[in-house]
Design an enzyme around this catalytic site. Structure first.
Site, PDB file in Angstrom:
ATOM      1  N   PHE A  20     -17.537  -6.239 -28.201  1.00  0.00           N
ATOM      2  CA  PHE A  20     -17.003  -4.872 -28.233  1.00  0.00           C
ATOM      3  C   PHE A  20     -15.699  -4.725 -27.444  1.00  0.00           C
ATOM      4  O   PHE A  20     -14.864  -3.881 -27.768  1.00  0.00           O
ATOM      5  CB  PHE A  20     -18.038  -3.895 -27.681  1.00  0.00           C
ATOM      6  CG  PHE A  20     -19.161  -3.603 -28.632  1.00  0.00           C
ATOM      7  CD1 PHE A  20     -18.917  -2.948 -29.826  1.00  0.00           C
ATOM      8  CD2 PHE A  20     -20.463  -3.984 -28.332  1.00  0.00           C
ATOM      9  CE1 PHE A  20     -19.949  -2.666 -30.719  1.00  0.00           C
ATOM     10  CE2 PHE A  20     -21.506  -3.705 -29.222  1.00  0.00           C
ATOM     11  CZ  PHE A  20     -21.248  -3.051 -30.413  1.00  0.00           C
ATOM     12  N   PHE A  80     -13.628 -13.407 -18.293  1.00  0.00           N
ATOM     13  CA  PHE A  80     -14.001 -14.592 -17.523  1.00  0.00           C
ATOM     14  C   PHE A  80     -14.338 -15.693 -18.517  1.00  0.00           C
ATOM     15  O   PHE A  80     -15.462 -15.756 -19.018  1.00  0.00           O
ATOM     16  CB  PHE A  80     -15.231 -14.259 -16.669  1.00  0.00           C
ATOM     17  CG  PHE A  80     -15.347 -15.073 -15.410  1.00  0.00           C
ATOM     18  CD1 PHE A  80     -14.329 -15.908 -14.986  1.00  0.00           C
ATOM     19  CD2 PHE A  80     -16.487 -14.976 -14.618  1.00  0.00           C
ATOM     20  CE1 PHE A  80     -14.435 -16.647 -13.812  1.00  0.00           C
ATOM     21  CE2 PHE A  80     -16.605 -15.700 -13.441  1.00  0.00           C
ATOM     22  CZ  PHE A  80     -15.584 -16.530 -13.042  1.00  0.00           C
ATOM     23  N   TYR A 101     -36.162  -3.752 -24.280  1.00  0.00           N
ATOM     24  CA  TYR A 101     -34.790  -3.279 -24.073  1.00  0.00           C
ATOM     25  C   TYR A 101     -34.767  -1.974 -23.258  1.00  0.00           C
ATOM     26  O   TYR A 101     -34.673  -2.014 -22.036  1.00  0.00           O
ATOM     27  CB  TYR A 101     -34.008  -3.156 -25.411  1.00  0.00           C
ATOM     28  CG  TYR A 101     -32.528  -3.120 -25.084  1.00  0.00           C
ATOM     29  CD1 TYR A 101     -31.755  -4.267 -25.125  1.00  0.00           C
ATOM     30  CD2 TYR A 101     -31.924  -1.942 -24.620  1.00  0.00           C
ATOM     31  CE1 TYR A 101     -30.423  -4.257 -24.719  1.00  0.00           C
ATOM     32  CE2 TYR A 101     -30.602  -1.918 -24.224  1.00  0.00           C
ATOM     33  CZ  TYR A 101     -29.857  -3.077 -24.277  1.00  0.00           C
ATOM     34  OH  TYR A 101     -28.553  -3.051 -23.860  1.00  0.00           O
TER      35      TYR A 101
HETATM   36  P1  NAI Z   1     -19.929 -10.155 -25.004  1.00  0.00           P
HETATM   37  O1  NAI Z   1     -20.763 -11.211 -24.384  1.00  0.00           O
HETATM   38  O2  NAI Z   1     -19.384 -10.389 -26.376  1.00  0.00           O
HETATM   39  O3  NAI Z   1     -18.646  -9.829 -24.052  1.00  0.00           O
HETATM   40  C1  NAI Z   1     -18.707  -9.811 -22.682  1.00  0.00           C
HETATM   41  C2  NAI Z   1     -17.320  -9.774 -22.076  1.00  0.00           C
HETATM   42  O4  NAI Z   1     -17.472  -9.710 -20.632  1.00  0.00           O
HETATM   43  C3  NAI Z   1     -16.453 -11.026 -22.337  1.00  0.00           C
HETATM   44  O5  NAI Z   1     -15.101 -10.614 -22.490  1.00  0.00           O
HETATM   45  C4  NAI Z   1     -16.595 -11.837 -21.063  1.00  0.00           C
HETATM   46  O6  NAI Z   1     -15.489 -12.694 -20.770  1.00  0.00           O
HETATM   47  C5  NAI Z   1     -16.649 -10.707 -20.043  1.00  0.00           C
HETATM   48  N1  NAI Z   1     -17.249 -11.095 -18.768  1.00  0.00           N
HETATM   49  C6  NAI Z   1     -18.512 -11.503 -18.505  1.00  0.00           C
HETATM   50  N2  NAI Z   1     -18.665 -11.726 -17.175  1.00  0.00           N
HETATM   51  C7  NAI Z   1     -17.467 -11.448 -16.589  1.00  0.00           C
HETATM   52  C8  NAI Z   1     -16.995 -11.477 -15.269  1.00  0.00           C
HETATM   53  N3  NAI Z   1     -17.773 -11.820 -14.244  1.00  0.00           N
HETATM   54  N4  NAI Z   1     -15.702 -11.151 -15.058  1.00  0.00           N
HETATM   55  C9  NAI Z   1     -14.871 -10.800 -16.073  1.00  0.00           C
HETATM   56  N5  NAI Z   1     -15.289 -10.725 -17.357  1.00  0.00           N
HETATM   57  C10 NAI Z   1     -16.568 -11.051 -17.602  1.00  0.00           C
HETATM   58  O7  NAI Z   1     -20.777  -8.828 -24.928  1.00  0.00           O
HETATM   59  P2  NAI Z   1     -20.931  -7.515 -25.829  1.00  0.00           P
HETATM   60  O8  NAI Z   1     -22.148  -7.641 -26.639  1.00  0.00           O
HETATM   61  O9  NAI Z   1     -19.649  -7.143 -26.467  1.00  0.00           O
HETATM   62  O10 NAI Z   1     -21.286  -6.446 -24.692  1.00  0.00           O
HETATM   63  C11 NAI Z   1     -20.357  -5.584 -24.087  1.00  0.00           C
HETATM   64  C12 NAI Z   1     -21.075  -4.313 -23.684  1.00  0.00           C
HETATM   65  O11 NAI Z   1     -21.571  -3.659 -24.850  1.00  0.00           O
HETATM   66  C13 NAI Z   1     -22.281  -4.560 -22.771  1.00  0.00           C
HETATM   67  O12 NAI Z   1     -22.368  -3.525 -21.818  1.00  0.00           O
HETATM   68  C14 NAI Z   1     -23.447  -4.465 -23.740  1.00  0.00           C
HETATM   69  O13 NAI Z   1     -24.653  -4.107 -23.116  1.00  0.00           O
HETATM   70  C15 NAI Z   1     -22.951  -3.363 -24.657  1.00  0.00           C
HETATM   71  N6  NAI Z   1     -23.626  -3.276 -25.951  1.00  0.00           N
HETATM   72  C16 NAI Z   1     -23.896  -4.413 -26.705  1.00  0.00           C
HETATM   73  C17 NAI Z   1     -24.586  -4.306 -27.894  1.00  0.00           C
HETATM   74  C18 NAI Z   1     -24.887  -5.500 -28.740  1.00  0.00           C
HETATM   75  O14 NAI Z   1     -25.727  -5.420 -29.607  1.00  0.00           O
HETATM   76  N7  NAI Z   1     -24.213  -6.608 -28.545  1.00  0.00           N
HETATM   77  C19 NAI Z   1     -25.036  -2.988 -28.410  1.00  0.00           C
HETATM   78  C20 NAI Z   1     -24.603  -1.864 -27.605  1.00  0.00           C
HETATM   79  C21 NAI Z   1     -23.967  -2.024 -26.401  1.00  0.00           C
END
Ligand code: NAI
Length: 398
Positions: free
Chosen positions: A52, A73, A234
């Site tokens: 996202f 990261f 969840y």
């Molecule tokens: P993702 O794993 O694709 O992206 C995570 C991002 O965080 C990446 O850019 C990564 O480099 C960064 N990151 C992780 N640890 C870090 C750190 N210590 N320092 C700097 N950057 C760091 O995750 P996704 O699924 O896009 O999730 C993003 C948000 O959306 C989360 O809050 C998640 O709970 C929420 N979300 C996800 C859903 C899903 O189905 N995937 C549904 C609804 C909300």
């Protein structure tokens, strides 16, 4: 080198630079095809390299012509060893932004640390003055709290009692029953410390105190609710407690932002295949049924479609932003439609290893998963040598 997928459990250890580039280009094309969004012009995305967060960066840059700073990261490449996909995604994003004449800089480091916050603020002050929009889209299993020096690890567990349900190994298609033991109090506190709103709040305090937010600035973090089918693991589990905390934090940040006539929101997004969601038991089976049902109803969306809609139909319409009774923006509205959830509830008990190929969209799940790592794009010849050791234009060193 020639790069092939090397899958271990719910992660893939390799990623393909040309495939990641294609993935980013496809998202950019989608956003451009939907036309201009009258959105923020100077944008900070925390968690900007995948999922996202990357979709938000692309929607800002290519939907609104915004200057963007991305924080993430990721593992850089080494000679003979591919980078993590978010690295290649960001290389591709930076290249495309430069071609389009858009300002874009990236910071690769631990967003939870004081150092990365300070560096980001220094960059904003030097290059943009202030930012109008801060997207907070971190998903991480661990957080070192810079105030206390404690390393917190999040867990994905039910609260109070063991939870038994079906799940699928999306690589083999085998549906099995799993039981997840309940967490203890410490697990809840740790998960809230990692995935709750504490760090978001620290970021917004730091940005505000440094005068790095524009008048009328907005910040948005992402949350998830989902159906009763998955709530034990969840929304009513440890991660749900963290999301409760994140959602409550939106109000305390909004209060502080009144001083600059700013706003803070949580947007509840749809369940999607990302690196973060593949790690949660039960969710892959739910997603494979959800994809099937939503595709049949022609309302399926990926990250980019979700965020493009969030921007164009919720955040930047020019009208007051619509929220639910708890103040949350909802773009999970199609996932949560009664007809969609009724269909999934009917399919769920029928799903077995034998029936899932017909009932669910396992091929869709697998292909989306591989695409996260740059694999499975028909345009790419994976037998060809590619340069793995790509430098990132616009990367600001710490
Ligand atoms: P993702 O794993 O694709 O992206 C995570 C991002 O965080 C990446 O850019 C990564 O480099 C960064 N990151 C992780 N640890 C870090 C750190 N210590 N320092 C700097 N950057 C760091 O995750 P996704 O699924 O896009 O999730 C993003 C948000 O959306 C989360 O809050 C998640 O709970 C929420 N979300 C996800 C859903 C899903 O189905 N995937 C549904 C609804 C909300």
């Amino acid at each position: 080198m020639i790069i092939e997928p090397k899958i271990r459990g719910f992660i893939c250890l390799t990623s393909h630079p040309a495939g990641c580039e294609k993935n980013i280009q496809n998202q950019i094309e989608y956003v451009k095809s939907k036309g201009n969004i009258n959105g923020a012009k100077k944008v900070l995305v925390i968690g900007a390299s995948t999922g996202f967060g990357m979709a938000s960066r692309i929607s800002s840059a290519f939907g609104s012509g915004a200057s963007t700073i991305g924080v993430f990261f990721e593992k850089p490449p080494q000679e003979g060893k591919p980078a993590s996909p978010g690295w290649y995604n960001s290389v591709a994003f930076q290249k495309e932004a430069a071609k389009a004449g858009l300002y874009a800089k990236s910071i690769n480091g631990d967003a939870f640390s004081r150092e990365v916050k300070a560096k980001t603020i220094e960059l904003i002050k030097a290059d943009l003055g202030t930012v109008d929009l801060v997207i907070y889209s971190l998903a991480s299993p661990v957080r070192m709290n810079p105030e206390t020096g404690i390393l917190h690890r999040s867990v994905l567990k039910p609260i109070g009692q063991p939870y038994t349900n079906k799940t699928v190994d999306f690589h083999t298609g085998v549906v099995s029953e799993i039981t997840i033991e309940p967490c203890n109090e410490e697990d809840i506190a740790n998960t809230v410390a990692v995935m709750g709103g504490d760090d978001w709040s620290l970021w917004m305090d730091a940005l505000m105190n440094a005068g790095a937010l524009s008048e009328n600035a907005m910040t948005v973090a992402y949350s998830y609710i989902g159906p009763s089918l998955t709530e034990a693991v969840y929304r009513k589990g440890t991660i749900g407690r963290a999301k409760d905390h994140l959602e409550a934090t939106a109000f305390s940040i909004a209060d502080k932002m009144k001083a600059i006539h700013g706003q803070a929101f949580v947007s509840v997004n749809k369940a999607l295949v990302t690196q973060a969601s593949s790690a949660i038991p039960v969710i892959p089976l739910y997603i494979s049924l959800l994809y099937k049902v939503m595709k049949e109803k022609q309302i399926h969306e990926g990250c980019i479609e979700q965020i493009q809609r969030l921007y164009s139909e919720r955040l930047f319409t020019g009208n007051k932003i619509d929220t639910d009774e708890k103040g949350r923006i909802r773009v999970d509205d199609w996932e949560m439609r009664t007809d969609v959830q009724d269909d999934i509830a009917t399919l769920w008990p029928q799903a077995t290893t034998e029936t899932l190929p017909a009932l669910g969209d396992l091929p869709g799940y697998k292909s989306e998963f591989l695409k996260l790592f740059g694999f499975g794009f028909p345009e790419i010849d994976y037998t060809k040598d590619v340069q793995e050791n790509l430098e990132m234009p616009g990367l600001v060193s710490l």
